[in-house]
Design a protein around this motif. Structure first.
Motif, PDB file in Angstrom:
ATOM      1  N   TRP A 139       0.866  -1.177   0.000  1.00  0.00           N
ATOM      2  CA  TRP A 139       0.000   0.000   0.000  1.00  0.00           C
ATOM      3  C   TRP A 139       0.900   1.223   0.000  1.00  0.00           C
ATOM      4  O   TRP A 139       1.930   1.252   0.695  1.00  0.00           O
ATOM      5  N   SER A 140       0.523   2.231  -0.773  1.00  0.00           N
ATOM      6  CA  SER A 140       1.332   3.449  -0.864  1.00  0.00           C
ATOM      7  C   SER A 140       0.512   4.669  -0.470  1.00  0.00           C
ATOM      8  O   SER A 140      -0.604   4.868  -0.975  1.00  0.00           O
TER       9      SER A 140
ATOM     10  N   THR B 212       3.120  -1.027   4.095  1.00  0.00           N
ATOM     11  CA  THR B 212       2.839   0.379   3.783  1.00  0.00           C
ATOM     12  C   THR B 212       4.127   1.136   3.485  1.00  0.00           C
ATOM     13  O   THR B 212       5.121   0.981   4.197  1.00  0.00           O
ATOM     14  N   GLN B 213       4.097   1.952   2.435  1.00  0.00           N
ATOM     15  CA  GLN B 213       5.215   2.851   2.143  1.00  0.00           C
ATOM     16  C   GLN B 213       4.675   4.268   1.958  1.00  0.00           C
ATOM     17  O   GLN B 213       3.578   4.461   1.442  1.00  0.00           O
ATOM     18  N   VAL B 214       5.450   5.237   2.418  1.00  0.00           N
ATOM     19  CA  VAL B 214       5.073   6.644   2.314  1.00  0.00           C
ATOM     20  C   VAL B 214       5.998   7.313   1.310  1.00  0.00           C
ATOM     21  O   VAL B 214       7.229   7.203   1.411  1.00  0.00           O
TER      22      VAL B 214
ATOM     23  N   VAL C  18      -2.796  10.580  -1.738  1.00  0.00           N
ATOM     24  CA  VAL C  18      -3.283   9.560  -2.672  1.00  0.00           C
ATOM     25  C   VAL C  18      -2.974   8.180  -2.098  1.00  0.00           C
ATOM     26  O   VAL C  18      -1.875   7.938  -1.604  1.00  0.00           O
ATOM     27  N   VAL C  19      -3.953   7.279  -2.160  1.00  0.00           N
ATOM     28  CA  VAL C  19      -3.773   5.914  -1.669  1.00  0.00           C
ATOM     29  C   VAL C  19      -3.751   4.960  -2.859  1.00  0.00           C
ATOM     30  O   VAL C  19      -4.702   4.922  -3.647  1.00  0.00           O
ATOM     31  N   ILE C  20      -2.659   4.228  -3.001  1.00  0.00           N
ATOM     32  CA  ILE C  20      -2.509   3.261  -4.093  1.00  0.00           C
ATOM     33  C   ILE C  20      -2.452   1.866  -3.487  1.00  0.00           C
ATOM     34  O   ILE C  20      -1.695   1.621  -2.539  1.00  0.00           O
ATOM     35  N   ASN C  21      -3.289   0.957  -4.008  1.00  0.00           N
ATOM     36  CA  ASN C  21      -3.360  -0.381  -3.420  1.00  0.00           C
ATOM     37  C   ASN C  21      -2.232  -1.281  -3.942  1.00  0.00           C
ATOM     38  O   ASN C  21      -1.497  -0.911  -4.863  1.00  0.00           O
TER      39      ASN C  21
END
Length: 220
Positions: free
Chosen positions: A85-86, A121-123, A188-191
């Motif tokens: 998840w980003s 999770t990565q930011v 923005v959330v990228i799966n």
């Protein structure tokens, strides 16, 4: 004549002990289940997410291939979005307010994530000022907020291609001999499929941001 407690047979005593043990176990399981449910993070539904500034798409959107670089000088492409998840924020190192505030808030959220969610999770901060945000500047700026955060930049056309895919607006604003950049403040959330899953609107209050993001992951 009524049989006294001391006169009960061994078989009767064993039966009573088993009954008491069963009741105790049943109560223990009930109490443990009750507290487990209370301690579990709350999962918001789609209506609650929207009410809290998180817009989740019914059908996550495809992101076209792009080629940028991260603050370590390594290629950053669509493949880097896959498998995790980003949380992606678009900003720039000269930003006076919203960028450092948002990155600082994400740095507070990151260590509070459930351990299994944190692992996936990565930011990422993508620069909307590629002319000034060199690899060296990103390397000094982004990890300052958290050592695991990733800074990304590239040429203007590649940056524009990604922002258009994610409906992120930005524009250069001249200020005398200098300039700044107006840009969207959304996260923005990228799966893990590498698809544009959702976006979260500011302001970013810690508990709300934590709950809405984890709700998305747990509902996926």
């Amino acid at each position: 004549m009524t049989m006294q407690a001391s006169e009960k047979t061994p078989r009767q005593k064993r039966g009573i002990a088993k009954t008491v043990a069963f009741v105790v176990i049943l109560m223990t399981v009930f109490v443990a289940g009750f507290f487990y449910k209370i301690l579990q993070p709350r999962v918001m539904n789609a209506v609650e997410l929207r009410a809290n500034g998180a817009i989740v798409f019914d059908n996550p959107r495809i992101i076209e291939a792009f080629e940028l670089s991260d603050h370590r000088g390594e290629a950053f492409t669509l493949e880097n979005f896959k498998g995790k998840w980003s949380l992606v924020f678009f900003g720039f190192t000269h930003c006076p307010d919203i960028c450092p505030i948002t990155l600082a808030k994400l740095a507070q959220v990151y260590p509070k994530l459930e351990s299994d969610i944190a692992k996936q999770t990565q930011v990422i901060m993508v620069s909307v000022d590629p002319a000034r945000d060199t690899q060296e500047k990103l390397a000094a700026y982004v990890p300052y907020f958290h050592q695991d955060f990733i800074g990304v930049s590239g040429d203007f056309l590649q940056t524009m291609q990604l922002t258009q895919n994610l409906n992120v607006a930005f524009r250069k604003v001249v200020q005398g001999d200098d300039y700044t950049v107006d840009h969207s403040g959304n996260i923005v959330v990228i799966n893990p499929n590498g698809h544009y899953h959702a976006f979260i609107k500011p302001p970013f209050e810690l508990a709300r941001l934590l709950t809405v993001y984890q709700s998305m992951v747990q509902s996926f």
